[in-house]
Scaffold this motif. Sequence first.
Motif, PDB file in Angstrom:
ATOM      1  N   ASP A   1       0.540  -0.783   0.045  1.00 19.75           N
ATOM      2  CA  ASP A   1      -0.262   0.298  -0.002  1.00 19.75           C
ATOM      3  C   ASP A   1       1.317   1.533   0.309  1.00 19.75           C
ATOM      4  O   ASP A   1       1.930   1.704   0.924  1.00 19.75           O
TER       5      ASP A   1
ATOM      6  N   GLY B   1      -2.057   4.210  -3.568  1.00 20.90           N
ATOM      7  CA  GLY B   1      -2.596   2.657  -3.864  1.00 20.90           C
ATOM      8  C   GLY B   1      -1.848   1.595  -4.082  1.00 20.90           C
ATOM      9  O   GLY B   1      -0.859   1.247  -3.900  1.00 20.90           O
ATOM     10  N   ARG B   2      -2.415   0.623  -3.990  1.00 21.86           N
ATOM     11  CA  ARG B   2      -2.030  -0.463  -3.617  1.00 21.86           C
ATOM     12  C   ARG B   2      -0.860  -0.651  -5.061  1.00 21.86           C
ATOM     13  O   ARG B   2      -1.872  -1.021  -6.128  1.00 21.86           O
TER      14      ARG B   2
END
Length: 211
Positions: A178, A182-183
């Motif tokens: 993360d 964002g991931r």
Amino acid sequence: MIKKSGSPHPVSANNPCPFLRALVATGQLADDREPLAKVAAVVATTARAGDGCPVLPRNVVFAIASVANGCSPVSLVRTQWTGLQLNALRGGPLDKKGVGSRILNARGRVDAKEVSRLQGFAKEKSNADGSSELGLGLAELRSYMDANFARAAGHRRLIDRTLMLGEWPVLLRVMGKDGPGGRYLGLQDVVDLFKHRRFPERMNKRLRIGA
Ligand code: HEM
């Protein structure tokens, strides 16, 4: 505790799944047959070692594994009774036969050209600690999967694009990091998984592999 004894366990070239290959290499699954319930449990436990404790429902993994060696009534019954044959996944219903990344060839070797191609889809991603690295978020993975599907025009099944949704996006959920944007999947983590059949060190610590 899962302990890795010395060198990695050999993995059959007929197992084309990078995730299952790492589970075999680290000794968590056998190279040949394993009961469906064990496959589901090991996959779910390994997933929980990802950042943020991702949940992969065991019943879903169980259902996928149930059809992976064949969908004929005989195959389905045999798989239920004797388990998933990991070294016979190539040629099975989930084998996209070159419609995927093509990173692993039919001999189970990594194709360096295809790794460079994957790198072409990666973008610089910021990590939570302020550092940055090449990685692929969901947007990059979608472009990659679309491109893989597009280049296979003429020898692809419609279902192949749907099958991809259970591969790269699931890997993102399990092995992703993360960052503020964002991931994303770290490119190096993906290369290590395919090439060295290794999970990221942070996952190994939680799983106590190699401890
Ligand atoms: C019992 C569960 C599973 C089975 C039977 C299975 C089976 C397969 C098979 C047959 C392929 C080859 C598809 C192709 O021809 O490209 C594949 C590829 C792949 N799988 Fe799995 N898999 C399982 C679980 C998982 C999980 C849990 C993940 C992620 C955490 C995963 C990630 C991938 C990825 C990233 C690919 C590579 C696709 C490509 O090269 O384009 N798989 N899997």
